[in-house]
Design an enzyme around this catalytic site. Structure first.
Site, PDB file in Angstrom:
ATOM      1  N   SER A  82      -5.468   3.699  16.430  1.00 21.36           N
ATOM      2  CA  SER A  82      -5.091   2.931  17.623  1.00 21.36           C
ATOM      3  C   SER A  82      -5.225   3.872  18.820  1.00 21.36           C
ATOM      4  O   SER A  82      -5.114   5.098  18.656  1.00 21.36           O
ATOM      5  CB  SER A  82      -3.646   2.473  17.500  1.00 21.36           C
ATOM      6  OG  SER A  82      -3.122   2.104  18.755  1.00 21.36           O
ATOM      7  N   ASN A  88      -7.012   0.200   6.658  1.00 19.95           N
ATOM      8  CA  ASN A  88      -6.655  -0.619   7.826  1.00 19.95           C
ATOM      9  C   ASN A  88      -5.198  -1.078   7.837  1.00 19.95           C
ATOM     10  O   ASN A  88      -4.661  -1.359   8.909  1.00 19.95           O
ATOM     11  CB  ASN A  88      -7.588  -1.849   7.848  1.00 19.95           C
ATOM     12  CG  ASN A  88      -7.088  -2.929   8.775  1.00 19.95           C
ATOM     13  OD1 ASN A  88      -7.244  -2.826   9.991  1.00 19.95           O
ATOM     14  ND2 ASN A  88      -6.451  -3.965   8.225  1.00 19.95           N
ATOM     15  N   TYR A 123       4.990   4.498  15.306  1.00 16.98           N
ATOM     16  CA  TYR A 123       3.643   3.908  15.222  1.00 16.98           C
ATOM     17  C   TYR A 123       2.604   4.874  15.773  1.00 16.98           C
ATOM     18  O   TYR A 123       1.590   5.158  15.130  1.00 16.98           O
ATOM     19  CB  TYR A 123       3.637   2.586  15.999  1.00 16.98           C
ATOM     20  CG  TYR A 123       2.306   1.870  15.983  1.00 16.98           C
ATOM     21  CD1 TYR A 123       1.924   1.117  14.878  1.00 16.98           C
ATOM     22  CD2 TYR A 123       1.434   1.929  17.070  1.00 16.98           C
ATOM     23  CE1 TYR A 123       0.706   0.455  14.852  1.00 16.98           C
ATOM     24  CE2 TYR A 123       0.222   1.275  17.054  1.00 16.98           C
ATOM     25  CZ  TYR A 123      -0.142   0.528  15.948  1.00 16.98           C
ATOM     26  OH  TYR A 123      -1.350  -0.115  15.929  1.00 16.98           O
ATOM     27  N   VAL A 129       0.813  -1.228   0.000  1.00 20.11           N
ATOM     28  CA  VAL A 129       0.000   0.000   0.000  1.00 20.11           C
ATOM     29  C   VAL A 129       0.845   1.275   0.000  1.00 20.11           C
ATOM     30  O   VAL A 129       0.343   2.343  -0.350  1.00 20.11           O
ATOM     31  CB  VAL A 129      -0.986   0.057   1.197  1.00 20.11           C
ATOM     32  CG1 VAL A 129      -2.105  -0.934   1.052  1.00 20.11           C
ATOM     33  CG2 VAL A 129      -0.265  -0.074   2.530  1.00 20.11           C
ATOM     34  N   SER A 181       2.071   7.910  13.648  1.00 21.47           N
ATOM     35  CA  SER A 181       1.296   7.589  12.425  1.00 21.47           C
ATOM     36  C   SER A 181      -0.191   7.491  12.756  1.00 21.47           C
ATOM     37  O   SER A 181      -1.049   7.891  11.971  1.00 21.47           O
ATOM     38  CB  SER A 181       1.796   6.285  11.779  1.00 21.47           C
ATOM     39  OG  SER A 181       1.389   5.141  12.524  1.00 21.47           O
ATOM     40  N   LYS A 182      -0.502   6.984  13.947  1.00 28.09           N
ATOM     41  CA  LYS A 182      -1.907   6.810  14.334  1.00 28.09           C
ATOM     42  C   LYS A 182      -2.530   8.144  14.766  1.00 28.09           C
ATOM     43  O   LYS A 182      -3.711   8.393  14.522  1.00 28.09           O
ATOM     44  CB  LYS A 182      -2.020   5.765  15.447  1.00 28.09           C
ATOM     45  CG  LYS A 182      -1.579   4.365  15.009  1.00 28.09           C
ATOM     46  CD  LYS A 182      -2.368   3.886  13.808  1.00 28.09           C
ATOM     47  CE  LYS A 182      -2.109   2.426  13.470  1.00 28.09           C
ATOM     48  NZ  LYS A 182      -2.916   1.962  12.339  1.00 28.09           N
TER      49      LYS A 182
HETATM   50  P1  NDP Z   1      -1.924  -7.866  11.278  1.00 31.65           P
HETATM   51  O1  NDP Z   1      -0.440  -7.816  11.254  1.00 31.65           O
HETATM   52  O2  NDP Z   1      -2.607  -9.145  11.583  1.00 31.65           O
HETATM   53  O3  NDP Z   1      -2.518  -7.313   9.908  1.00 31.65           O
HETATM   54  C1  NDP Z   1      -1.938  -6.233   9.250  1.00 31.65           C
HETATM   55  C2  NDP Z   1      -2.440  -6.243   7.831  1.00 31.65           C
HETATM   56  O4  NDP Z   1      -1.852  -5.134   7.136  1.00 31.65           O
HETATM   57  C3  NDP Z   1      -2.064  -7.498   7.094  1.00 31.65           C
HETATM   58  O5  NDP Z   1      -3.113  -7.896   6.268  1.00 31.65           O
HETATM   59  C4  NDP Z   1      -0.862  -7.054   6.270  1.00 31.65           C
HETATM   60  O6  NDP Z   1      -0.810  -7.779   5.071  1.00 31.65           O
HETATM   61  C5  NDP Z   1      -1.244  -5.623   5.954  1.00 31.65           C
HETATM   62  N1  NDP Z   1      -0.091  -4.818   5.585  1.00 31.65           N
HETATM   63  C6  NDP Z   1       0.949  -4.432   6.372  1.00 31.65           C
HETATM   64  N2  NDP Z   1       1.814  -3.721   5.645  1.00 31.65           N
HETATM   65  C7  NDP Z   1       1.326  -3.659   4.381  1.00 31.65           C
HETATM   66  C8  NDP Z   1       1.784  -3.081   3.172  1.00 31.65           C
HETATM   67  N3  NDP Z   1       2.922  -2.390   3.107  1.00 31.65           N
HETATM   68  N4  NDP Z   1       1.039  -3.231   2.056  1.00 31.65           N
HETATM   69  C9  NDP Z   1      -0.127  -3.937   2.096  1.00 31.65           C
HETATM   70  N5  NDP Z   1      -0.608  -4.496   3.215  1.00 31.65           N
HETATM   71  C10 NDP Z   1       0.114  -4.368   4.335  1.00 31.65           C
HETATM   72  O7  NDP Z   1      -2.340  -6.728  12.315  1.00 31.65           O
HETATM   73  P2  NDP Z   1      -3.760  -6.184  12.815  1.00 31.65           P
HETATM   74  O8  NDP Z   1      -4.868  -6.863  12.144  1.00 31.65           O
HETATM   75  O9  NDP Z   1      -3.689  -6.174  14.273  1.00 31.65           O
HETATM   76  O10 NDP Z   1      -3.648  -4.669  12.331  1.00 31.65           O
HETATM   77  C11 NDP Z   1      -4.625  -4.044  11.504  1.00 31.65           C
HETATM   78  C12 NDP Z   1      -4.679  -2.567  11.855  1.00 31.65           C
HETATM   79  O11 NDP Z   1      -5.147  -2.428  13.195  1.00 31.65           O
HETATM   80  C13 NDP Z   1      -3.312  -1.889  11.803  1.00 31.65           C
HETATM   81  O12 NDP Z   1      -3.437  -0.614  11.230  1.00 31.65           O
HETATM   82  C14 NDP Z   1      -2.927  -1.781  13.273  1.00 31.65           C
HETATM   83  O13 NDP Z   1      -2.065  -0.721  13.524  1.00 31.65           O
HETATM   84  C15 NDP Z   1      -4.293  -1.563  13.898  1.00 31.65           C
HETATM   85  N6  NDP Z   1      -4.340  -1.865  15.331  1.00 31.65           N
HETATM   86  C16 NDP Z   1      -4.101  -3.118  15.802  1.00 31.65           C
HETATM   87  C17 NDP Z   1      -4.123  -3.377  17.168  1.00 31.65           C
HETATM   88  C18 NDP Z   1      -3.857  -4.740  17.732  1.00 31.65           C
HETATM   89  O14 NDP Z   1      -3.705  -4.862  18.964  1.00 31.65           O
HETATM   90  N7  NDP Z   1      -3.815  -5.791  16.949  1.00 31.65           N
HETATM   91  C19 NDP Z   1      -4.390  -2.305  18.135  1.00 31.65           C
HETATM   92  C20 NDP Z   1      -4.641  -1.026  17.528  1.00 31.65           C
HETATM   93  C21 NDP Z   1      -4.619  -0.825  16.189  1.00 31.65           C
HETATM   94  P3  NDP Z   1       0.518  -8.423   4.414  1.00 31.65           P
HETATM   95  O15 NDP Z   1       1.392  -8.875   5.530  1.00 31.65           O
HETATM   96  O16 NDP Z   1      -0.065  -9.512   3.577  1.00 31.65           O
HETATM   97  O17 NDP Z   1       1.100  -7.338   3.599  1.00 31.65           O
END
Ligand code: NDP
Length: 255
Positions: free
Chosen positions: A141, A89, A156, A63, A159-160
């Site tokens: 977040s 997301n 992090y 992304v 960014s949030k």
């Molecule tokens: P995951 O690591 O499980 O998921 C992150 C997702 O983002 C994956 O699908 C990953 O896909 C994708 N991603 C990361 N970098 C890229 C990139 N450069 N290009 C395309 N896709 C990308 O984490 P979460 O589900 O926990 O996180 C989702 C969101 O929620 C994030 O923004 C995170 O900051 C936020 N969040 C999460 C919390 C938590 O405790 N889990 C708390 C607060 C916020 P792939 O690896 O296939 O590229």
């Protein structure tokens, strides 16, 4: 909450919160575009979306690339006919102290992935969302609302925090067009985020235990709990809600 006939883009939907959001929209009748770099994980999410009869466009992309950000929108409209809802997301939780050698490199990577990508995708998506009078939901977040994490989480959390402010200004600009924009600020949610940030399994267990202990309710959420909130905000039930921030953190911010 039916999303029959709606088209939804969810970035970062190969795992965790994004996967749960895409699957939930598909279950409620929407067609979805899912985006990530990991093809194997993306295929599994696509299978689940399609099991509800949804059309699913898979985009394997970083992304943070401007070309990819544009392609995510154009391919969605070409293949699914319109765009109603965008969920920004995708995110990573890479850490670095400001005094570390890799501080600037890490800052750029995290800002570009978590925040700048959302600006670029929203720029391309907004004209299509104006046509459908749809809405946008950004995933931030609680780290964007307070500075209680350790200092190496600065990239992090910054960014949030940017995502929170971006939401308010985008909501202001798009309101005259009938488009709502909101942000969800989750606390700890059990996903692959710690693993993807490079924590070894033992450190991951420690991290989730510490997160759990840090909440008032002594629990971490499942991704589906955040997906439920996103679907509410995307629905007509939230037609009065724009420029708002919704916290779902098991009471972490009140501890
Ligand atoms: P995951 O690591 O499980 O998921 C992150 C997702 O983002 C994956 O699908 C990953 O896909 C994708 N991603 C990361 N970098 C890229 C990139 N450069 N290009 C395309 N896709 C990308 O984490 P979460 O589900 O926990 O996180 C989702 C969101 O929620 C994030 O923004 C995170 O900051 C936020 N969040 C999460 C919390 C938590 O405790 N889990 C708390 C607060 C916020 P792939 O690896 O296939 O590229």
């Amino acid at each position: 909450m039916s999303f029959k006939g709606k088209v939804v883009i969810v970035t970062g939907s190969s795992s965790g919160i994004g996967a749960a959001i895409a699957i939930q929209f598909a279950k409620e009748g929407a067609n979805v575009t899912i985006v990530g770099r990991n093809e194997v994980k993306l295929n599994k999410v696509a299978e689940q979306c399609e099991s509800f009869g949804a059309k699913c466009v898979k985009i394997i992309a970083d992304v943070a690339s401007d070309d990819a950000a544009k392609r995510i929108v154009t391919e969605t409209v070409e293949k699914l006919g319109q765009l109603d809802i965008l969920v920004n997301n995708a995110g990573i939780a890479k850490t670095a102290f400001l005094l570390a050698e890799n501080a600037v490199e890490t800052f750029d990577l995290v800002m570009n992935t978590n925040f700048r990508s959302a600006v670029v995708i929203t720029h391309h998506a907004a004209p299509h969302i104006i046509k459908t009078k749809g809405n946008i939901i950004n995933i931030s977040s609680i780290g964007g609302l307070q500075a209680t994490a350790t200092a190496n989480f600065m990239p992090y959390c910054v960014s949030k925090a940017a995502m929170n402010h971006f939401t308010k200004f985008t909501a202001k600009e798009l309101a005259p067009h009938g488009v709502r924009v909101n942000v969800v600020n989750p606390g700890p949610v059990k996903t692959d985020i710690a693993e993807n940030a490079g924590y070894v399994p033992q450190a991951q267990d420690y991290f989730w235990q510490k997160m759990k202990e840090g909440t008032a309710l002594k629990r971490v959420s499942d991704p589906e709990e955040i997906a439920d909130l996103v679907l509410f905000l995307a629905s007509d039930k939230a037609k009065a809600v724009t420029g708002s921030s919704y916290v779902s953190d098991n009471g972490m911010m009140i501890v």
